[in-house]
Motif scaffolding. Structure first.
Motif, mmCIF file in Angstrom:
data_model
loop_
_atom_site.group_PDB
_atom_site.id
_atom_site.type_symbol
_atom_site.label_atom_id
_atom_site.label_comp_id
_atom_site.label_asym_id
_atom_site.label_seq_id
_atom_site.Cartn_x
_atom_site.Cartn_y
_atom_site.Cartn_z
ATOM 1 N N LEU A 101 8.345 -9.068 32.105
ATOM 2 C CA LEU A 101 8.974 -9.271 33.408
ATOM 3 C C LEU A 101 8.091 -8.734 34.536
ATOM 4 N N ALA A 102 7.444 -7.603 34.316
ATOM 5 C CA ALA A 102 6.549 -7.047 35.332
ATOM 6 C C ALA A 102 5.343 -7.957 35.554
ATOM 7 N N SER A 103 4.830 -8.537 34.483
ATOM 8 C CA SER A 103 3.694 -9.456 34.614
ATOM 9 C C SER A 103 4.083 -10.725 35.357
ATOM 10 N N VAL A 104 5.257 -11.239 35.061
ATOM 11 C CA VAL A 104 5.742 -12.431 35.775
ATOM 12 C C VAL A 104 5.988 -12.098 37.244
ATOM 13 N N THR A 105 6.523 -10.918 37.515
ATOM 14 C CA THR A 105 6.754 -10.497 38.896
ATOM 15 C C THR A 105 5.439 -10.417 39.658
ATOM 16 N N ALA A 106 4.386 -9.955 39.004
ATOM 17 C CA ALA A 106 3.080 -9.858 39.661
ATOM 18 C C ALA A 106 2.525 -11.233 40.034
ATOM 19 N N LEU A 107 2.945 -12.263 39.333
ATOM 20 C CA LEU A 107 2.475 -13.613 39.632
ATOM 21 C C LEU A 107 3.221 -14.271 40.793
ATOM 22 N N LEU A 108 4.337 -13.701 41.181
ATOM 23 C CA LEU A 108 5.124 -14.260 42.277
ATOM 24 C C LEU A 108 4.417 -14.042 43.606
ATOM 25 N N PRO A 109 4.736 -14.858 44.626
ATOM 26 C CA PRO A 109 4.188 -14.605 45.954
ATOM 27 C C PRO A 109 4.622 -13.221 46.447
ATOM 28 N N LEU A 110 3.785 -12.583 47.253
ATOM 29 C CA LEU A 110 4.021 -11.200 47.670
ATOM 30 C C LEU A 110 5.374 -11.010 48.346
ATOM 31 N N ARG A 111 5.805 -11.949 49.164
ATOM 32 C CA ARG A 111 7.077 -11.797 49.872
ATOM 33 C C ARG A 111 8.279 -11.845 48.943
ATOM 34 N N VAL A 112 8.102 -12.396 47.747
ATOM 35 C CA VAL A 112 9.198 -12.512 46.787
ATOM 36 C C VAL A 112 9.166 -11.379 45.754
ATOM 37 N N GLN A 113 8.065 -10.640 45.696
ATOM 38 C CA GLN A 113 7.887 -9.616 44.663
ATOM 39 C C GLN A 113 8.737 -8.371 44.862
ATOM 40 N N TYR A 114 9.121 -8.049 46.079
ATOM 41 C CA TYR A 114 9.713 -6.742 46.371
ATOM 42 C C TYR A 114 10.984 -6.452 45.577
ATOM 43 N N ALA A 115 11.955 -7.313 45.618
ATOM 44 C CA ALA A 115 13.233 -7.043 44.938
ATOM 45 C C ALA A 115 13.065 -6.887 43.426
ATOM 46 N N PRO A 116 12.378 -7.815 42.746
ATOM 47 C CA PRO A 116 12.220 -7.622 41.298
ATOM 48 C C PRO A 116 11.395 -6.381 40.955
ATOM 49 N N ALA A 117 10.384 -6.086 41.759
ATOM 50 C CA ALA A 117 9.542 -4.914 41.481
ATOM 51 C C ALA A 117 10.329 -3.622 41.637
ATOM 52 N N ILE A 118 11.178 -3.556 42.642
ATOM 53 C CA ILE A 118 11.992 -2.357 42.829
ATOM 54 C C ILE A 118 12.959 -2.193 41.662
ATOM 55 N N MET A 119 13.573 -3.289 41.227
ATOM 56 C CA MET A 119 14.486 -3.204 40.078
ATOM 57 C C MET A 119 13.750 -2.757 38.823
ATOM 58 N N LEU A 120 12.552 -3.280 38.596
ATOM 59 C CA LEU A 120 11.767 -2.876 37.425
ATOM 60 C C LEU A 120 11.375 -1.399 37.511
ATOM 61 N N ALA A 172 1.415 2.457 30.863
ATOM 62 C CA ALA A 172 1.615 1.037 31.172
ATOM 63 C C ALA A 172 2.272 0.861 32.537
ATOM 64 N N PHE A 173 3.260 1.701 32.831
ATOM 65 C CA PHE A 173 3.936 1.632 34.126
ATOM 66 C C PHE A 173 2.961 1.918 35.267
ATOM 67 N N VAL A 174 2.175 2.974 35.137
ATOM 68 C CA VAL A 174 1.225 3.335 36.187
ATOM 69 C C VAL A 174 0.163 2.253 36.335
ATOM 70 N N SER A 175 -0.249 1.658 35.234
ATOM 71 C CA SER A 175 -1.247 0.590 35.287
ATOM 72 C C SER A 175 -0.730 -0.636 36.047
ATOM 73 N N LEU A 176 0.509 -1.014 35.781
ATOM 74 C CA LEU A 176 1.064 -2.202 36.427
ATOM 75 C C LEU A 176 1.500 -1.955 37.869
ATOM 76 N N PHE A 177 1.876 -0.717 38.204
ATOM 77 C CA PHE A 177 2.401 -0.408 39.525
ATOM 78 C C PHE A 177 1.495 0.563 40.282
ATOM 79 N N ARG A 178 0.175 0.513 40.049
ATOM 80 C CA ARG A 178 -0.712 1.494 40.653
ATOM 81 C C ARG A 178 -0.787 1.393 42.174
ATOM 82 N N VAL A 179 -0.809 0.212 42.736
ATOM 83 C CA VAL A 179 -0.908 0.073 44.194
ATOM 84 C C VAL A 179 0.368 0.564 44.886
ATOM 85 N N PRO A 180 1.559 0.141 44.460
ATOM 86 C CA PRO A 180 2.757 0.692 45.103
ATOM 87 C C PRO A 180 2.902 2.201 44.912
#
Length: 84
Positions: free
Chosen positions: A16-35, A61-69
């Motif tokens: 789910l995190a990988s799919v969220t990363a593929l979404l456009p940036l404006r759509v990523q916020y809600a799923p990323a916060i939930m994850l 794995a979490f830090v790797s996928l969410f390093r920028v935020p």
């Protein structure tokens, strides 16, 4: 090989995190916060079933996928100016 519910949950979270990363940036916020909100509960679940080694791998794995935020939040918390 034994497959546990916590490891399957972690795999689903990673997909789910990988799919969220593929979404456009404006759509990523809600799923990323939930994850990001789910991660502590998921790591506790993994820790009860598999121990601290598995928790360390999950945290990596979490830090790797969410390093920028995570860097953004850390900079805001210590008062550094955030580059846009």
């Amino acid at each position: 090989m034994i497959v546990s519910a916590s490891i399957v949950s972690c795999c689903v979270w990673a997909l789910l995190a990988s799919v969220t990363a593929l979404l456009p940036l404006r759509v990523q916020y809600a799923p990323a916060i939930m994850l990001a909100i789910v991660v502590p509960f998921l790591l506790i679940f993994v820790g009860f079933e598999h121990g601290l080694g598995a928790v360390a791998l999950g945290l990596a794995a979490f830090v790797s996928l969410f390093r920028v935020p995570l860097l953004y939040v850390a900079r805001q918390m210590i008062g550094e100016p955030v580059r846009s």
